[in-house]
Design a protein around this motif. Structure first.
Motif, short mmCIF file in Angstrom:
data_model
loop_
_atom_site.label_atom_id
_atom_site.label_comp_id
_atom_site.label_asym_id
_atom_site.label_seq_id
_atom_site.Cartn_x
_atom_site.Cartn_y
_atom_site.Cartn_z
N LEU A 276 3.16 -10.13 19.37
CA LEU A 276 2.71 -8.87 18.76
C LEU A 276 3.45 -8.53 17.48
CD1 LEU A 276 2.38 -6.62 21.94
CD2 LEU A 276 0.57 -7.82 20.70
N LEU A 277 4.63 -9.13 17.25
CA LEU A 277 5.44 -8.74 16.10
C LEU A 277 4.76 -9.05 14.75
CD1 LEU A 277 8.07 -7.53 15.08
CD2 LEU A 277 9.11 -9.82 15.22
N PRO A 278 4.25 -10.26 14.48
CA PRO A 278 3.64 -10.53 13.17
C PRO A 278 2.44 -9.63 12.85
CG PRO A 278 4.19 -12.59 14.26
CD PRO A 278 4.38 -11.51 15.27
N PRO A 279 1.45 -9.49 13.76
CA PRO A 279 0.34 -8.59 13.41
C PRO A 279 0.77 -7.13 13.29
CG PRO A 279 0.11 -9.39 15.67
CD PRO A 279 1.19 -10.18 15.04
N ALA A 280 1.78 -6.72 14.07
CA ALA A 280 2.25 -5.33 13.97
C ALA A 280 2.91 -5.08 12.61
CB ALA A 280 3.22 -5.03 15.10
N LEU A 281 3.72 -6.02 12.16
CA LEU A 281 4.35 -5.87 10.85
C LEU A 281 3.32 -5.93 9.72
CD1 LEU A 281 7.56 -8.06 11.32
CD2 LEU A 281 7.42 -5.57 11.22
N LEU A 282 2.33 -6.79 9.87
CA LEU A 282 1.26 -6.87 8.87
C LEU A 282 0.48 -5.56 8.81
CD1 LEU A 282 -0.38 -8.48 6.82
CD2 LEU A 282 -1.71 -9.43 8.72
N LEU A 283 0.18 -4.98 9.98
CA LEU A 283 -0.50 -3.69 10.02
C LEU A 283 0.34 -2.61 9.34
CD1 LEU A 283 -2.76 -1.81 11.02
CD2 LEU A 283 -1.53 -1.64 13.20
N ALA A 284 1.65 -2.62 9.59
CA ALA A 284 2.53 -1.63 8.98
C ALA A 284 2.55 -1.78 7.46
CB ALA A 284 3.94 -1.76 9.55
N LEU A 285 2.58 -3.01 6.96
CA LEU A 285 2.57 -3.24 5.51
C LEU A 285 1.26 -2.80 4.89
CD1 LEU A 285 4.33 -6.72 5.33
CD2 LEU A 285 5.24 -4.54 4.53
N ASN A 286 0.14 -3.08 5.58
CA ASN A 286 -1.17 -2.65 5.06
C ASN A 286 -1.27 -1.12 5.01
OD1 ASN A 286 -2.58 -5.52 6.49
ND2 ASN A 286 -2.86 -4.99 4.35
N LEU A 287 -0.76 -0.45 6.05
CA LEU A 287 -0.78 1.01 6.06
C LEU A 287 0.11 1.57 4.96
CD1 LEU A 287 -0.67 1.75 9.90
CD2 LEU A 287 -2.62 2.01 8.35
N LEU A 288 1.28 0.97 4.77
CA LEU A 288 2.18 1.42 3.71
C LEU A 288 1.55 1.26 2.34
CD1 LEU A 288 5.04 2.39 2.89
CD2 LEU A 288 5.72 -0.02 2.85
N GLU A 289 0.92 0.11 2.14
CA GLU A 289 0.28 -0.14 0.83
C GLU A 289 -0.91 0.78 0.61
OE1 GLU A 289 -2.88 -1.64 -1.65
OE2 GLU A 289 -2.92 -1.75 0.55
N GLY A 290 -1.75 0.94 1.64
CA GLY A 290 -2.96 1.72 1.47
C GLY A 290 -2.73 3.22 1.39
N GLN A 291 -1.73 3.72 2.12
CA GLN A 291 -1.53 5.17 2.20
C GLN A 291 -0.49 5.70 1.23
OE1 GLN A 291 -3.52 7.03 4.12
NE2 GLN A 291 -4.55 5.14 4.72
N PHE A 292 0.40 4.85 0.74
CA PHE A 292 1.49 5.33 -0.12
C PHE A 292 1.56 4.60 -1.47
CE2 PHE A 292 2.78 6.17 4.29
CZ PHE A 292 3.05 7.53 4.21
N ILE A 293 1.62 3.27 -1.43
CA ILE A 293 1.83 2.51 -2.67
C ILE A 293 0.63 2.63 -3.60
CG2 ILE A 293 2.37 0.26 -3.65
CD1 ILE A 293 4.61 1.51 -1.97
N GLN A 294 -0.54 2.37 -3.07
CA GLN A 294 -1.74 2.41 -3.92
C GLN A 294 -2.00 3.80 -4.50
OE1 GLN A 294 -6.38 1.43 -3.28
NE2 GLN A 294 -5.00 -0.15 -2.55
N PRO A 295 -1.95 4.88 -3.70
CA PRO A 295 -2.11 6.21 -4.31
C PRO A 295 -1.02 6.54 -5.32
CG PRO A 295 -2.45 6.32 -1.94
CD PRO A 295 -1.90 4.95 -2.23
#
Length: 333
Positions: A276-295
């Motif tokens: 579960l660790l790799p997909p969980a970290l990937l999900l966290a990075l996607n959320l960080l990028e989509g909700q904070f970095i990109q805006p």
């Protein structure tokens, strides 16, 4: 009399717009072999035109600068594809072949899945009970020979690729003057100035958006590759490249990539936390990028409702397949 005519025209406005939209979508679908290279070349020209303008500051002619940019970009893409082709091909062959291992690791959830399957089979048997009527025989229509199918596909790919490269080169060379020529079509000088100003502003904003989103995706891919390497995932560069690639498709792309990484993690690790660790970290990075970095970098310049984005991706994906999915958001912008 005039008021009644105006009301009649108002009643016809919605049906006429509906017919226009249906006709436009039909043309885009039937002539996609023509429109896809044109739209792709336009978007790539908007992405690469700032680099051509940068070379122009060093007194390099646009024709030569465009050729240099195309050569460098083509070389980088070719090297990257050549490097990723072998490991990606290995995983494409390995995942279907080792699907039984995935089933074995998912055995704790198998009982509930089998229960759902049995229920579905029972419902299907109840709905397809024999009514005494004879069923019509199945009619099998043979398709064209696979050799001719592959030949047609290869020819279409070569023609579309050549059209794309030629269009992109000429857009990079002379696309900057196209706006001025469009402005000359209007006689009124003030209106002509406004048209040129608005067109240049739109081109600048779209170019900025494409450059920013490409840069963000490249950085995201590099970080994902490092994270996958730290978690012990094999071929981490492949998963970094897939993260950057699929992130061009809002919402749907990251979900597909997380699903692929989950399958690979199931094949690689045995313990549930490691899986579960790799997909969980990937999900966290996607959320960080989509909700904070990109805006943060793009700001409110392109604030669009997620529902509209999702519908736009579905429509363009239905019209033009994978190419339409990747072009949906830039076209919406």
């Amino acid at each position: 009399m005039s008021s009644s005519q105006d009301s009649g025209f108002n009643h016809l406005a919605i049906p006429l717009w509906g017919l226009f939209i249906i006709s436009l979508m039909s043309v885009l679908y039937l002539a996609k072999s023509v429109f896809i290279p044109v739209f792709l070349a336009t978007l790539m020209a908007l992405l690469l035109s700032p680099l051509v303008a940068l070379l122009r500051k060093f007194y390099i002619p646009r024709a030569l600068g465009s050729a240099i940019i195309l050569l460098v970009v083509s070389t980088l893409i070719g090297v990257l594809l050549n490097y990723l082709a072998v490991p990606a091909g290995v995983w494409l062959e390995r995942i279907p072949a080792e699907i039984h291992q995935i089933e074995k690791k998912l055995s704790p959830f198998r009982a509930s899945i089998e229960t759902v399957q049995q229920t579905a089979e029972t419902v299907e048997e109840m709905t397809s009970m024999d009514t005494g009527e004879e069923q019509a025989p199945d009619v099998v229509v043979k398709g064209p020979n696979i050799f001719y199918t592959l030949l047609d596909g290869t020819q279409a790919l070569l023609i579309n690729s050549l059209s794309f490269v030629v269009l992109l080169y000429f857009m990079l060379v002379s696309g900057h003057s196209l706006t001025k020529k469009v402005g000359l079509l209007f006689r009124d000088k003030g209106y002509r100035t406004n048209v040129v100003k608005v067109t240049n502003d739109v081109q600048h904003k779209i170019s900025r958006y494409l450059l920013l989103i490409t840069g963000i995706n490249i950085v995201l891919g590099a970080i994902v590759a490092i994270v996958m390497w730290l978690t012990g995932m094999p071929t981490p560069i492949v998963w970094g490249a897939s993260a950057a690639f699929f992130n061009f498709i809002p919402y749907v792309g990251p979900a597909i990539n997380i699903g692929i990484v989950t399958l690979v993690s199931l094949l690689t690790f045995d313990q549930l936390p490691q899986i579960l660790l790799p997909p969980a970290l990937l999900l966290a990075l996607n959320l960080l990028e989509g909700q904070f970095i990109q805006p943060l970098f793009i700001g409110r310049m392109f604030t669009i409702n997620p529902v509209i984005i999702f519908l736009f991706v579905l429509i363009w994906g239905w019209l033009w397949g994978m190419a339409g999915i990747f072009m949906a958001v830039p076209l919406l912008v």
